[in-house]
Scaffold this motif. Sequence first.
Motif, short mmCIF file in Angstrom:
data_model
loop_
_atom_site.label_atom_id
_atom_site.label_comp_id
_atom_site.label_asym_id
_atom_site.label_seq_id
_atom_site.Cartn_x
_atom_site.Cartn_y
_atom_site.Cartn_z
N ILE A 155 0.77 -1.00 0.14
CA ILE A 155 0.07 -0.05 -0.17
C ILE A 155 0.68 1.29 0.05
CG2 ILE A 155 -1.94 1.31 1.19
CD1 ILE A 155 -2.74 -1.38 2.46
N ASN A 156 0.55 2.04 -0.98
CA ASN A 156 1.16 3.35 -0.94
C ASN A 156 0.41 4.62 -0.29
OD1 ASN A 156 2.70 5.81 -1.38
ND2 ASN A 156 3.59 4.96 -3.75
N HIS A 157 0.57 4.68 0.40
CA HIS A 157 -0.51 5.71 1.42
C HIS A 157 -0.13 7.00 1.12
CE1 HIS A 157 -3.62 6.84 4.70
NE2 HIS A 157 -2.54 7.48 5.13
N LEU A 158 -0.31 7.43 0.04
CA LEU A 158 0.11 8.90 -0.31
C LEU A 158 -0.17 9.86 0.36
CD1 LEU A 158 -0.87 8.47 -4.26
CD2 LEU A 158 1.36 8.34 -3.39
N TYR A 253 -2.56 2.48 -4.69
CA TYR A 253 -2.25 3.81 -4.22
C TYR A 253 -3.36 4.47 -3.56
CZ TYR A 253 1.73 3.33 -7.33
OH TYR A 253 3.07 2.92 -8.22
N LEU A 254 -3.35 4.03 -2.20
CA LEU A 254 -4.76 4.60 -1.69
C LEU A 254 -4.31 5.76 -0.61
CD1 LEU A 254 -6.67 1.37 -0.85
CD2 LEU A 254 -7.23 3.02 -2.56
N GLY A 255 -4.09 6.76 -0.85
CA GLY A 255 -3.57 8.09 0.08
C GLY A 255 -4.67 8.57 1.01
N GLU A 256 -4.30 9.37 1.64
CA GLU A 256 -4.80 9.91 2.55
C GLU A 256 -6.52 10.28 2.28
OE1 GLU A 256 -3.15 12.40 5.79
OE2 GLU A 256 -1.41 12.46 4.47
N SER A 257 -6.71 10.82 0.99
CA SER A 257 -7.79 11.28 0.55
C SER A 257 -8.74 10.45 0.35
CB SER A 257 -7.75 12.14 -0.74
OG SER A 257 -7.12 11.17 -1.71
N PHE A 258 -8.33 8.87 0.31
CA PHE A 258 -9.30 7.90 0.24
C PHE A 258 -10.05 7.77 1.39
CE2 PHE A 258 -10.14 3.20 0.84
CZ PHE A 258 -10.90 3.01 -0.55
N TYR A 259 -9.51 8.05 2.59
CA TYR A 259 -10.23 7.69 3.75
C TYR A 259 -11.04 9.22 4.21
CZ TYR A 259 -6.94 3.83 3.74
OH TYR A 259 -6.47 2.72 3.06
N ARG A 260 -11.15 10.30 3.61
CA ARG A 260 -11.58 11.32 3.92
C ARG A 260 -13.38 11.04 4.35
NH1 ARG A 260 -11.03 12.56 -1.66
NH2 ARG A 260 -12.87 13.56 -2.62
N ASP A 261 -14.00 10.35 3.47
CA ASP A 261 -15.26 10.02 3.95
C ASP A 261 -15.54 8.94 4.81
OD1 ASP A 261 -14.45 7.77 2.17
OD2 ASP A 261 -16.06 7.84 1.06
N LYS A 262 -14.39 8.48 5.42
CA LYS A 262 -14.49 7.51 6.52
C LYS A 262 -14.08 7.95 7.90
CE LYS A 262 -13.32 3.86 3.06
NZ LYS A 262 -13.46 4.74 1.95
N ALA A 307 -3.62 11.84 11.56
CA ALA A 307 -4.09 10.71 12.74
C ALA A 307 -5.55 10.15 12.53
CB ALA A 307 -3.86 11.24 14.08
N THR A 308 -6.64 10.81 12.38
CA THR A 308 -7.97 10.57 12.03
C THR A 308 -7.96 9.77 10.85
OG1 THR A 308 -8.28 12.72 12.37
CG2 THR A 308 -10.27 11.41 12.22
N ARG A 309 -7.12 10.29 9.67
CA ARG A 309 -7.10 9.37 8.62
C ARG A 309 -6.25 7.97 8.68
NH1 ARG A 309 -6.93 14.89 7.15
NH2 ARG A 309 -4.70 15.02 6.76
N ASP A 310 -5.26 8.16 9.57
CA ASP A 310 -4.65 6.86 9.78
C ASP A 310 -5.33 6.01 10.63
OD1 ASP A 310 -2.31 7.15 8.81
OD2 ASP A 310 -1.27 8.34 10.27
#
Length: 566
Positions: A155-158, A253-262, A307-310
């Motif tokens: 996983i490349n956590h951009l 390539y799932l960066g921080e933006s992928f998790y913004r709705d989570k 931290a929230t996104r992690d």
Amino acid sequence: MKSKIIDLIAANVDALTKDEISELIEIPPKPELGDYAFPCFRLAKAMRKAPQMIAADIKAAIDESSDASFIDEIQVQGAYLNFFIKKEIFVKSMVDAAFDDNFGASDMGDGQTICIDYSSPNVAKNFHVGHLRTTIIGNSLYKIYSKLGYKVVRINHLGDWGTQFGKLIVAYKAWGDEETVKKDGVGELMKLYVKFHEEAEKKPELNDEARAWFAKMEQGDEEALKIWQWFKDISLIEYKRTYDLLGMDFDYYLGESFYRDKTDDIVKRITDAGLLKDSEGAKIVDLEEYNMAPCLILKNDGSSIYATRDLAAIFYRKETYNFVKCLYVTGQEQKLHFAQVFKVVELLGNDWAKDELIHIPYGLVSLEGAKLSTRSGNIIYAEDILLEAISKIKEIIEEKNPDIPDKDETAKKIGVGAVLFNDLYNQRIKDVSFKWEKLLNFDGETGPYVQYTYARCASIIRKLDGYTPSKEVDYSVLTDVDSMELLKEVSRFPKVILDAAEKYEPSVVARFAVDVAQAFNKFYNANRINVEEENIRNARASLVYITKKTIKDALLLLGIECPEQM
């Protein structure tokens, strides 16, 4: 041979399990001390005897065993039992093992998944030499765990979300130009980023503008997201060019933006657990009783933080991949951040966080001692380092061996391999310095030295007309000291891979590769291979073949390819 010795000791020692005995058995540093050694210190308390007396008792018991026919001699030296295996039996066992196509591989990870989060550059910033460490270490760990049978998710956590994009949007609108960004890509974006910080020192209100633009991104503002996506697309093109040079890729390539709705779900989980607290308008989890600073969950403007996104990423990965381990390969300066995040996961009622979430830190990287910094603009591109290494190697090839085929491809394998090996030979927690004279040296403990040894093996085999690799050879030919020492080094490979995985330490593999190369060169200098006696030629040639194969397999675990000619 080792497993047989374990059985013999276990049959006469009740205080240790076979696994514990296996951990204690050593390969002595000198041949005259035997092929294997077993220290008896740990038995002293349980057996209420001096370790030397225990060693003598075990020796006496084994001497009477019919299962010990493969042993030539057992010596008691101090608290150690030193085992001397009958040489031809010992050689045969090592040759048989090393000839196996799956030598070093294991099915211990069968049916289990490991996630590795590594590389993870910040979008719109240079992929600089500092990013090489996480990328190189993470890629090697992926290969090591894959060798052990695990399914590994790369996983490349951009770093593609956060206030820095608000800063960049402000800078682009104030001083940027579309055509220049299209032409110069990340280089121009970096100039704008540096310009923002220079101007913000004079006009602090620019930081408020940046926060406002990031808030727009979080709220789904069309203009803000369009500019952000453009910056991201430009960055990925350049990053993938570097990954291609390194010969590596990612599953996601799932960066921080992928998790913004989570992140809303994370805030709800923490709130429902009674952990969320107010702190000067921000929302935190108080970790004082664990001797840690609070974990910031929401900033005072209501926006999320990394931290929230992690946290969102951890729960997404656990639910999606059901990992047995999730590894985070980042600089040691992020040690506190991950300790906080992992503790929050645990406090939410997830005991698995203690064993399955693992931060793998590494030291700083510098070029000739010059530390790298992003904000000051003192940047050295990773791509430039790799291309420079390839160029320097090509110059050496032109001077030393200009007639070899595929010069460009060979230079690439050696140049890139030199950079990777220079990093991975060091324990990851230690700082790494790129020094060209050391990096590209064909002598000493370097990548080019190991690759050259591989190429020498390949050359020897090419020159042996009619030789077909076979483990059915005259084993007595390989009972000299140098041949056996080389075989002993090679035979360590399976244990080396396990050690590297358990310690999250690719340097164990890199150092093994050097040890094998050094043992081979000693063997090569002591023994002629292309001789008239067919039994001698074939036996030594098979040892060359085994060495070549093992070096290649070891370097592949580091992400390094081997040229056939150098």
